[in-house]
Write a protein that holds these residues in place. Structure first.
Motif, PDB file in Angstrom:
ATOM      1  N   ALA A   1       0.176  12.949  33.366  1.00  0.00           N
ATOM      2  CA  ALA A   1       0.266  13.970  32.317  1.00  0.00           C
ATOM      3  C   ALA A   1       0.790  13.380  31.014  1.00  0.00           C
ATOM      4  O   ALA A   1       0.304  13.714  29.923  1.00  0.00           O
ATOM      5  CB  ALA A   1       1.169  15.108  32.775  1.00  0.00           C
ATOM      6  N   LEU A   2       1.776  12.494  31.106  1.00  0.00           N
ATOM      7  CA  LEU A   2       2.311  11.868  29.900  1.00  0.00           C
ATOM      8  C   LEU A   2       1.271  10.965  29.253  1.00  0.00           C
ATOM      9  O   LEU A   2       1.073  10.992  28.030  1.00  0.00           O
ATOM     10  CB  LEU A   2       3.570  11.074  30.236  1.00  0.00           C
ATOM     11  CG  LEU A   2       4.253  10.369  29.060  1.00  0.00           C
ATOM     12  CD1 LEU A   2       4.696  11.388  28.003  1.00  0.00           C
ATOM     13  CD2 LEU A   2       5.459   9.549  29.548  1.00  0.00           C
ATOM     14  N   GLU A   3       0.586  10.186  30.060  1.00  0.00           N
ATOM     15  CA  GLU A   3      -0.428   9.280  29.530  1.00  0.00           C
ATOM     16  C   GLU A   3      -1.560  10.040  28.856  1.00  0.00           C
ATOM     17  O   GLU A   3      -1.971   9.707  27.734  1.00  0.00           O
ATOM     18  CB  GLU A   3      -0.979   8.408  30.659  1.00  0.00           C
ATOM     19  CG  GLU A   3      -2.038   7.418  30.212  1.00  0.00           C
ATOM     20  CD  GLU A   3      -2.553   6.603  31.377  1.00  0.00           C
ATOM     21  OE1 GLU A   3      -3.481   7.070  32.079  1.00  0.00           O
ATOM     22  OE2 GLU A   3      -2.015   5.503  31.620  1.00  0.00           O
ATOM     23  N   GLN A   4      -2.066  11.078  29.520  1.00  0.00           N
ATOM     24  CA  GLN A   4      -3.174  11.840  28.962  1.00  0.00           C
ATOM     25  C   GLN A   4      -2.775  12.588  27.690  1.00  0.00           C
ATOM     26  O   GLN A   4      -3.537  12.642  26.721  1.00  0.00           O
ATOM     27  CB  GLN A   4      -3.703  12.833  30.002  1.00  0.00           C
ATOM     28  CG  GLN A   4      -4.362  12.186  31.213  1.00  0.00           C
ATOM     29  CD  GLN A   4      -5.597  11.394  30.844  1.00  0.00           C
ATOM     30  OE1 GLN A   4      -5.526  10.167  30.674  1.00  0.00           O
ATOM     31  NE2 GLN A   4      -6.720  12.078  30.701  1.00  0.00           N
ATOM     32  N   THR A   5      -1.561  13.130  27.691  1.00  0.00           N
ATOM     33  CA  THR A   5      -1.110  13.898  26.524  1.00  0.00           C
ATOM     34  C   THR A   5      -0.825  12.983  25.345  1.00  0.00           C
ATOM     35  O   THR A   5      -1.226  13.278  24.206  1.00  0.00           O
ATOM     36  CB  THR A   5       0.134  14.724  26.881  1.00  0.00           C
ATOM     37  OG1 THR A   5      -0.161  15.576  27.995  1.00  0.00           O
ATOM     38  CG2 THR A   5       0.564  15.591  25.708  1.00  0.00           C
ATOM     39  N   THR A   6      -0.138  11.874  25.581  1.00  0.00           N
ATOM     40  CA  THR A   6       0.177  10.975  24.471  1.00  0.00           C
ATOM     41  C   THR A   6      -1.092  10.335  23.906  1.00  0.00           C
ATOM     42  O   THR A   6      -1.197  10.131  22.692  1.00  0.00           O
ATOM     43  CB  THR A   6       1.172   9.882  24.898  1.00  0.00           C
ATOM     44  OG1 THR A   6       0.665   9.163  26.030  1.00  0.00           O
ATOM     45  CG2 THR A   6       2.518  10.485  25.250  1.00  0.00           C
ATOM     46  N   THR A   7      -2.050  10.030  24.769  1.00  0.00           N
ATOM     47  CA  THR A   7      -3.313   9.469  24.277  1.00  0.00           C
ATOM     48  C   THR A   7      -4.018  10.451  23.358  1.00  0.00           C
ATOM     49  O   THR A   7      -4.516  10.082  22.279  1.00  0.00           O
ATOM     50  CB  THR A   7      -4.237   9.099  25.456  1.00  0.00           C
ATOM     51  OG1 THR A   7      -3.622   8.068  26.227  1.00  0.00           O
ATOM     52  CG2 THR A   7      -5.583   8.603  24.949  1.00  0.00           C
ATOM     53  N   ALA A   8      -4.046  11.717  23.765  1.00  0.00           N
ATOM     54  CA  ALA A   8      -4.673  12.748  22.930  1.00  0.00           C
ATOM     55  C   ALA A   8      -3.951  12.903  21.596  1.00  0.00           C
ATOM     56  O   ALA A   8      -4.579  13.062  20.543  1.00  0.00           O
ATOM     57  CB  ALA A   8      -4.722  14.072  23.676  1.00  0.00           C
TER      58      ALA A   8
END
Length: 207
Positions: free
Chosen positions: A194-201
């Protein structure tokens, strides 16, 4: 945290990227509690159910990193919207109503404190707990307790949920960055994913 395929589909069905499909009627959704720079170029919106264990994990283990990296520096506008699935027919609505009372009566800072601290009690919610957490956040605990008991803000919460449904929200937590839903996928480590996907976005939106 291990997640089964059924949990991903049934509990956090906010999978896939969906564009904004419109607002409620002509007036738009209710005002949302906002953290960060309200005039920031990038808006991150999260739909939560206060009885959802994945929302609890997101708020307690993912949100603090987003807060330090993007909210406190003023790079994003971060807003909360209620979306009772409901995971719990009673507390999904009543805790959301309590949180809304904190926001409307005491403001953003108290709301964000309450919205984080209340998750520490997920699974053992009581009206006494709601009142205590509200008092600790600087709100009127008695009034917040009453708002929960009587679901005083249910209509606003229903409007938030309807707005989410119009944007293809199907489960929680659902995160949008500038109107595009962040893709959450099945993972043995929900926090990392969740952190990876959100920060990438967010990073892509900031470019």
């Amino acid at each position: 945290m291990s997640r089964t395929r059924r949990a991903v589909l049934a509990t956090t069905a906010a999978v896939g990227i969906g564009g904004v499909a419109g607002c409620l009627g002509n007036g738009g959704p209710p005002d949302a509690p906002v953290n960060g720079d309200s005039d920031a170029d990038v808006t991150v919106t999260i739909y939560e159910d206060f009885s959802c264990p994945y929302c609890q994990t997101f708020k307690l283990q993912v949100y603090p990193d987003l807060e330090s990296q993007y909210i406190e520096p003023g790079e994003i506008r971060y807003e909360h919207r209620d979306f009772p699935n409901p995971v719990n027919e009673k507390w999904s609505w009543e805790v959301a109503s309590a949180a809304r009372e904190v926001f409307e009566d005491t403001g953003n800072d108290a709301f964000w404190t309450f919205a984080s601290d209340i998750y520490e009690h997920l699974g053992s919610y009581t009206y006494d707990v709601i009142e205590e957490v509200a008092n600790d956040a600087g709100a009127d605990g008695g009034a917040v307790r009453e708002a929960a008991e009587e679901e005083q803000h249910r209509s606003v919460i229903e409007d938030n949920k309807s707005h989410g449904e119009s944007n293809d929200v199907a489960g929680t937590p659902a995160v949008f960055v500038d109107g595009e839903q962040v893709e959450f996928y099945e993972s043995d480590d929900f926090v990392m994913m969740a952190l990876e996907q959100t920060t990438t976005a967010i990073e892509n939106a900031l470019e």
